[in-house]
Enzyme design. Structure first.
Site, PDB file in Angstrom:
ATOM      1  N   PRO A 144      21.581  33.964  -4.989  1.00 53.40           N
ATOM      2  CA  PRO A 144      22.974  34.297  -4.676  1.00 53.40           C
ATOM      3  C   PRO A 144      23.811  33.929  -5.909  1.00 53.40           C
ATOM      4  CG  PRO A 144      22.008  32.784  -3.045  1.00 53.40           C
ATOM      5  CD  PRO A 144      21.110  32.787  -4.231  1.00 53.40           C
ATOM      6  N   LEU A 145      24.353  34.925  -6.582  1.00 53.15           N
ATOM      7  CA  LEU A 145      25.015  34.690  -7.877  1.00 53.15           C
ATOM      8  C   LEU A 145      26.532  34.760  -7.693  1.00 53.15           C
ATOM      9  CD1 LEU A 145      24.584  34.276 -10.947  1.00 53.15           C
ATOM     10  CD2 LEU A 145      24.499  36.756 -11.195  1.00 53.15           C
ATOM     11  N   SER A 146      27.172  33.574  -7.745  1.00 56.03           N
ATOM     12  CA  SER A 146      28.610  33.503  -7.433  1.00 56.03           C
ATOM     13  C   SER A 146      29.493  33.767  -8.639  1.00 56.03           C
ATOM     14  CB  SER A 146      28.926  32.104  -6.895  1.00 56.03           C
ATOM     15  OG  SER A 146      28.823  31.174  -7.962  1.00 56.03           O
ATOM     16  N   LYS A 151      -8.623   2.534 -15.175  1.00 62.77           N
ATOM     17  CA  LYS A 151      -7.264   2.160 -15.604  1.00 62.77           C
ATOM     18  C   LYS A 151      -6.951   0.741 -15.126  1.00 62.77           C
ATOM     19  CE  LYS A 151      -2.627   4.345 -15.521  1.00 62.77           C
ATOM     20  NZ  LYS A 151      -1.896   5.548 -15.111  1.00 62.77           N
ATOM     21  N   ASP A 201      26.964  26.956 -11.752  1.00 58.72           N
ATOM     22  CA  ASP A 201      25.646  26.534 -11.268  1.00 58.72           C
ATOM     23  C   ASP A 201      24.685  27.702 -11.059  1.00 58.72           C
ATOM     24  OD1 ASP A 201      26.520  23.988 -11.332  1.00 58.72           O
ATOM     25  OD2 ASP A 201      27.020  23.865  -9.209  1.00 58.72           O
ATOM     26  N   GLU A 219      -4.897  12.725 -18.115  1.00 53.34           N
ATOM     27  CA  GLU A 219      -5.247  11.805 -17.022  1.00 53.34           C
ATOM     28  C   GLU A 219      -5.665  12.623 -15.791  1.00 53.34           C
ATOM     29  OE1 GLU A 219      -1.968   9.226 -16.230  1.00 53.34           O
ATOM     30  OE2 GLU A 219      -3.173   7.841 -15.033  1.00 53.34           O
ATOM     31  N   CYS A 249      -2.348   6.222 -19.981  1.00 52.93           N
ATOM     32  CA  CYS A 249      -0.919   6.432 -19.720  1.00 52.93           C
ATOM     33  C   CYS A 249      -0.110   5.150 -19.584  1.00 52.93           C
ATOM     34  CB  CYS A 249      -0.753   7.353 -18.517  1.00 52.93           C
ATOM     35  SG  CYS A 249       0.843   8.192 -18.563  1.00 52.93           S
TER      36      CYS A 249
HETATM   37  N1  LIG Z   1      30.563  34.651  -3.822  1.00 55.42           N
HETATM   38  C1  LIG Z   1      29.310  34.243  -3.817  1.00 55.42           C
HETATM   39  N2  LIG Z   1      28.298  35.105  -3.996  1.00 55.42           N
HETATM   40  C2  LIG Z   1      27.037  34.734  -4.028  1.00 55.42           C
HETATM   41  N3  LIG Z   1      26.647  33.473  -3.873  1.00 55.42           N
HETATM   42  C3  LIG Z   1      27.606  32.542  -3.704  1.00 55.42           C
HETATM   43  C4  LIG Z   1      28.973  32.868  -3.667  1.00 55.42           C
HETATM   44  N4  LIG Z   1      29.644  31.719  -3.506  1.00 55.42           N
HETATM   45  C5  LIG Z   1      28.755  30.741  -3.424  1.00 55.42           C
HETATM   46  N5  LIG Z   1      27.505  31.215  -3.549  1.00 55.42           N
HETATM   47  C6  LIG Z   1      26.233  30.484  -3.551  1.00 55.42           C
HETATM   48  O1  LIG Z   1      26.392  29.252  -2.914  1.00 55.42           O
HETATM   49  C7  LIG Z   1      26.126  28.189  -3.827  1.00 55.42           C
HETATM   50  C8  LIG Z   1      27.062  27.038  -3.539  1.00 55.42           C
HETATM   51  O2  LIG Z   1      28.355  27.523  -3.599  1.00 55.42           O
HETATM   52  P1  LIG Z   1      29.521  26.648  -4.236  1.00 55.42           P
HETATM   53  O3  LIG Z   1      30.767  27.332  -4.031  1.00 55.42           O
HETATM   54  O4  LIG Z   1      29.319  25.287  -3.740  1.00 55.42           O
HETATM   55  O5  LIG Z   1      29.214  26.789  -5.750  1.00 55.42           O
HETATM   56  P2  LIG Z   1      28.797  25.754  -6.828  1.00 55.42           P
HETATM   57  O6  LIG Z   1      27.853  24.758  -6.274  1.00 55.42           O
HETATM   58  O7  LIG Z   1      29.989  25.274  -7.526  1.00 55.42           O
HETATM   59  O8  LIG Z   1      27.972  26.779  -7.696  1.00 55.42           O
HETATM   60  P3  LIG Z   1      28.502  27.915  -8.588  1.00 55.42           P
HETATM   61  O9  LIG Z   1      28.935  27.202  -9.817  1.00 55.42           O
HETATM   62  O10 LIG Z   1      27.317  28.773  -8.742  1.00 55.42           O
HETATM   63  O11 LIG Z   1      29.618  28.623  -7.884  1.00 55.42           O
HETATM   64  C9  LIG Z   1      26.316  28.815  -5.206  1.00 55.42           C
HETATM   65  O12 LIG Z   1      25.614  28.131  -6.217  1.00 55.42           O
HETATM   66  C10 LIG Z   1      25.824  30.200  -4.978  1.00 55.42           C
HETATM   67  O13 LIG Z   1      24.415  30.254  -5.075  1.00 55.42           O
HETATM   68  N1  LIG Z   2       0.694   8.428 -15.344  1.00 55.80           N
HETATM   69  C1  LIG Z   2       1.288   7.358 -15.781  1.00 55.80           C
HETATM   70  O1  LIG Z   2       0.687   6.299 -15.947  1.00 55.80           O
HETATM   71  C2  LIG Z   2       2.781   7.490 -16.090  1.00 55.80           C
HETATM   72  C3  LIG Z   2       3.273   6.397 -16.977  1.00 55.80           C
HETATM   73  C4  LIG Z   2       4.693   6.446 -17.496  1.00 55.80           C
HETATM   74  N2  LIG Z   2       5.570   5.689 -16.678  1.00 55.80           N
HETATM   75  C5  LIG Z   2       5.218   7.821 -17.866  1.00 55.80           C
HETATM   76  O2  LIG Z   2       6.237   8.253 -17.364  1.00 55.80           O
HETATM   77  O3  LIG Z   2       4.683   8.459 -18.719  1.00 55.80           O
END
Ligand SMILES: Nc1ncnc2c1ncn2[C@@H]1O[C@H](COP(=O)(O)OP(=O)(O)OP(=O)(O)O)[C@@H](O)[C@H]1O
Ligand SMILES: NC(=O)CC[C@H](N)C(=O)O
Ligand SMILES: Nc1ncnc2c1ncn2[C@@H]1O[C@H](COP(=O)(O)OP(=O)(O)OC[C@H]2O[C@@H]([n+]3cccc(C(=O)O)c3)[C@H](O)[C@@H]2O)[C@@H](O)[C@H]1O
Length: 737
Positions: A394-396, A150, A400, A82, A212
């Site tokens: 940021p890797l906690s 369409k 998540d 489309e 679509c």
């Molecule tokens: N100790 C840390 N080091 C690095 N980044 C952090 C740390 N704590 C938190 N963060 C960042 O902040 C975000 C939100 O923190 P939060 O404590 O709410 O964690 P969350 O949403 O439960 O995610 P996660 O499961 O990754 O901890 C995290 O996803 C991460 O990216």
């Molecule tokens: N572009 C469209 O027409 C989307 C139609 C439809 N609701 C879909 O999710 O595929």
């Protein structure tokens, strides 16, 4: 004036009917003894195209590649997605005349360069007599055959077609092509039919389009078209990925051709065309309910063409074997526009080209694969189209951010595998740009250049999360650092103390709840500040050029409940998991652990989610857990979220639904949970106005900016609704319903 239009319409219809009559009168069947046609073999193609809104050069390149592929495989028909010329996601740009102008220019380039016998079906917006339509433009080597607008626009959820287009109704008319197009043509053409009339080729193959959303409506065009004997239905789509949605879409196509018979060609865009959506391809060719060809759902190829050779006499045979179909079809009289071409495979073509395609089972991904692959492909397009040199996360060590790291690793894996084939020019170009002269020999090496991770601990962090973060980074090969941000937090507190004369304390140290929360929030916010600094300067530290995009990792349930600090690491450039539920994320992590040998992910999934922002009172895992803090479980949040958005429930209807769903709870307990959820939803809704753009994966996404359009200043007492709930609870207590 109106009379003139009507008179000219009648004239056009007359001439169309006459031309049809003429073609019947002059056809060989009529003037010569009847030749029995046993087979009507035809080769058809459809494609996934990774179009990018308003990037006309990219879109032209993809279309030309698809046309060349279909032509070289001797296909008679190629269907594209489309609005394939401007890209589906142009949104308000459809209102600009420039978008249509450039679409005509691209179309003229395609038509002028078209040399094969393949009929090509592309999409663009066209403004005619006061209204703009979302059109299919069907052309061959002699020019445009017809334009098909369409008739039912997509206006729900993420779609706003009614804002840019008008749904077409009315008779087919002769449309005068605009000078911006005709002036570019090498073979002059001044007009073409514009409307819904189906096409008939010189060898009597009949074809029509539905676009679509028209497939999703109760009275889809394919129903009357099929009852009128039209053999081929084409559907150019712009349909986005949502978890567990593909089977609904594809089963609709399969069931419609099971019911009505026919050859159905479906083409979908694939990729991130500049927004939150990922269009998930899966273009399809179905004959009488059997799948003959299916393009992939996820992947990094910009053009993927699939074809099938079909014996069209099977359509008539299928329909003819069902007297009930015949009864409903009886009396349907359709006028066709003559398609001035033969589209059957000539009987002189080599035998292998005349071998009909056989059916194969539908390919569907599991939800875990969808969670990994959809966001990974979306991020790849984001990376190459933003020209950034990589990502910062940021890797906690929690679930998540680890999920985001796993998705980024899978993105690198897809790119490395594609790069290894040395056949994908676009992927090669991006990989080489990012590697900056270094050799790319594995997924992990590529990941080490793209993904930058940092653990940002404080005195409240635990050794467990520090180790999980480090182990995961080692396993996936990301460029990993560890920072202690206590000094940053203390500096802010000292400035605060100097200007206010006050020193907040955690509740465990005699402070109030308010102080406690503020002390938590400042740690979370400092991480965001450092994240942006690292994203800006890590390439510089590594002697590389460019900048990094900051990845956010809030999940949909936290957003819904508002369990996040505004402008902490939930504020980022993009978020691949912002609309994936915690429950889905956990099963995705287990799947990734097994599939990619990332065993540390299993340990991460099993650890209780914790923010680690208060002083730790636990011995091993941290004593502060998300579910205690929130006053509800992630599983309950998933239920509330679905009922609120997908079930369209306010407090009363949600209570009624949950009463039967949670029979183990008393009416008072159910009402208390509903009230608590709506309170937090209301006071925190403002957070969604500034939330980071995230991949749209869930129908219960609370994204305020595009998908879930609701106010953000609520009466959080919900007093009227609360009274109604109380009355219902009381009724339940005394035994009324
Ligand atoms: N100790 C840390 N080091 C690095 N980044 C952090 C740390 N704590 C938190 N963060 C960042 O902040 C975000 C939100 O923190 P939060 O404590 O709410 O964690 P969350 O949403 O439960 O995610 P996660 O499961 O990754 O901890 C995290 O996803 C991460 O990216
Ligand atoms: N572009 C469209 O027409 C989307 C139609 C439809 N609701 C879909 O999710 O595929
Ligand atoms: N109606 C409104 N419209 C616009 N803005 C509004 C507003 N109401 C408050 N605000 C603003 O919002 C601010 C309050 O929001 P915010 O600063 O975020 O703070 P707040 O929501 O009060 O607290 C953060 C929440 O996240 C939880 N948390 C904290 C830390 C980590 C995690 C985690 O995910 O692991 C969760 C914590 O338990 C708490 O529930 C106010 O100070 C005000 O500036």
């Amino acid at each position: 004036m109106l009379d003139d239009v009507i008179a000219s319409d009648i004239q056009v219809i007359k001439s169309l009917v006459l031309s049809e009559l003429h073609s019947v009168l002059s056809s060989k069947e009529f003037t010569k003894p009847m030749k029995v046609v046993i087979n009507q073999l035809i080769k058809v193609s459809t494609c996934n195209l990774n179009q990018h809104s308003l990037s006309f050069s990219t879109n032209l390149k993809n279309l030309s590649t698809a046309i060349a592929t279909a032509s070289s495989s001797k296909s008679s028909y190629l269907l594209t997605p489309e609005l394939s010329i401007p890209g589906y996601g142009c949104e308000d740009h459809f209102l600009e005349s420039d978008t249509e102008l450039h679409s005509w220019e691209v179309l003229a380039t395609l038509v002028n360069s078209h040399e094969s016998n393949c009929i090509v079906d592309v999409g663009m917006g066209i403004y005619v007599n006061g209204a703009r339509y979302n059109c299919r433009v069907i052309f061959g080597r002699e020019g445009i055959v017809m334009i098909r607008p369409k008739t039912s626009l997509a206006n729900d959820g993420n779609y706003r077609e009614g804002r840019y287009f008008t749904a077409f109704s009315g008779p087919t008319f002769a449309y005068t092509l605009p000078p911006c197009y005709t002036s570019l043509l090498t073979h002059p053409q001044t007009s073409c039919p514009f409307g819904l009339t189906p096409l008939k080729s010189l060898d009597s193959i009949t074809l029509t389009s539905e676009t679509c959303e028209e497939l999703f409506t109760p009275s889809s065009p394919h129903i009357t078209s099929s009852l009128s004997g039209v053999q081929i239905i084409t559907n150019g789509s712009g349909s986005h990925h949502e978890l567990r949605k593909l089977n609904q879409r594809l089963e609709l196509i399969i069931s419609c051709t099971k019911k009505c018979g026919g050859l159905y060609l479906y083409s979908n865009q694939r990729g991130n065309d500049g927004g939150r959506l990922y269009y998930d391809g899966s273009s399809l060719i179905v004959l009488n309910g059997e799948v003959l060809a299916q393009a992939s759902q996820f992947g990094l190829k910009d053009v993927e063409v699939v074809s099938a050779t079909v014996d069209l006499s099977e359509v008539d045979s299928y329909r003819g074997s069902r007297p009930s179909f015949g009864e409903q079809s009886r009396g349907n009289k359709t006028t066709f526009i003559t398609l001035n071409t033969h589209i059957t495979l000539p009987s002189t073509s080599p035998r292998h080209e005349r071998t009909v395609s056989t059916s194969s089972p539908l390919k569907l991904s599991t939800p875990e694969e969808e969670c990994l692959l959809g966001p990974a492909c979306w991020m790849w397009d984001y990376l190459r189209r933003s020209s950034s040199s990589g990502y910062f996360l940021p890797l906690s060590g929690g679930a998540d951010s680890s999920a985001v790291a796993a998705i980024t690793y899978v993105m690198c894996d897809l790119a490395y595998k594609e790069y290894s084939t040395k056949t994908n020019y676009e992927v090669n170009e991006t990989v080489e740009r990012i590697m900056d002269g270094k050799v790319c020999e594995s997924t992990e090496i590529l990941c080490g250049e793209i993904l930058h991770t940092t653990y940002m601990g404080t005195s409240n962090s635990s050794i467990k999360t520090y180790e999980r973060s480090k182990n995961l980074a080692e396993k996936i090969g990301s460029y990993h650092l560890t920072a202690n941000i206590d000094d940053m937090v203390l500096s802010v507190l000292s400035v605060f103390a100097k200007c206010t004369g006050k020193e907040p304390a955690f509740t465990s140290r005699g402070g109030t709840k308010r102080e406690d929360l503020a002390l938590q929030n400042i740690q979370a916010r400092m991480r965001m500040v450092l994240a942006y600094m690292l994203a800006q300067l890590l390439p510089w530290c590594r002697g590389k050029s460019g900048f990094l995009l900051v990845l956010g990792s809030g999940n949909v349930d936290e957003c819904l409940r508002g369990y996040l600090t505004k402008y902490d690491c939930s504020s980022a450039d993009l978020n691949p998991i912002g609309s994936i539920s915690k429950v889905d994320l956990k099963s995705m992590l287990k799947f990734a652990a097994d599939k990619h040998g990332l065993t540390v992910l299993r340990e991460i999934v099993e650890a209780p989610p914790t923010a680690e922002l208060r002083p730790n009172e636990g011995e091993n895992e941290h004593s502060q857990t998300d579910e205690d803090d929130m006053g509800m479980t992630y599983e309950e949040l998933g239920v509330f979220g679905r009922l609120r958005k997908i079930g369209r429930c306010g407090p009363v209807s949600m209570y009624k639904k949950l009463l039967s769903r949670w029979p183990e709870l008393s009416a008072e307990e159910v009402a208390a949970k509903v009230n608590r959820f709506f309170f937090y939803y209301a006071v925190n809704r403002h957070k969604m106005t500034t939330i980071t753009p995230s991949y749209h994966a869930e129908n219960y996404s609370p994204d305020d900016n595009r998908f879930d359009l609701r106010p953000f200043i609520y009466d959080s007492s919900w007093s009227w609704q609360k009274d109604a709930l109380e009355a219902l609870v009381e009724n339940e207590r005394v035994g009324f319903c």
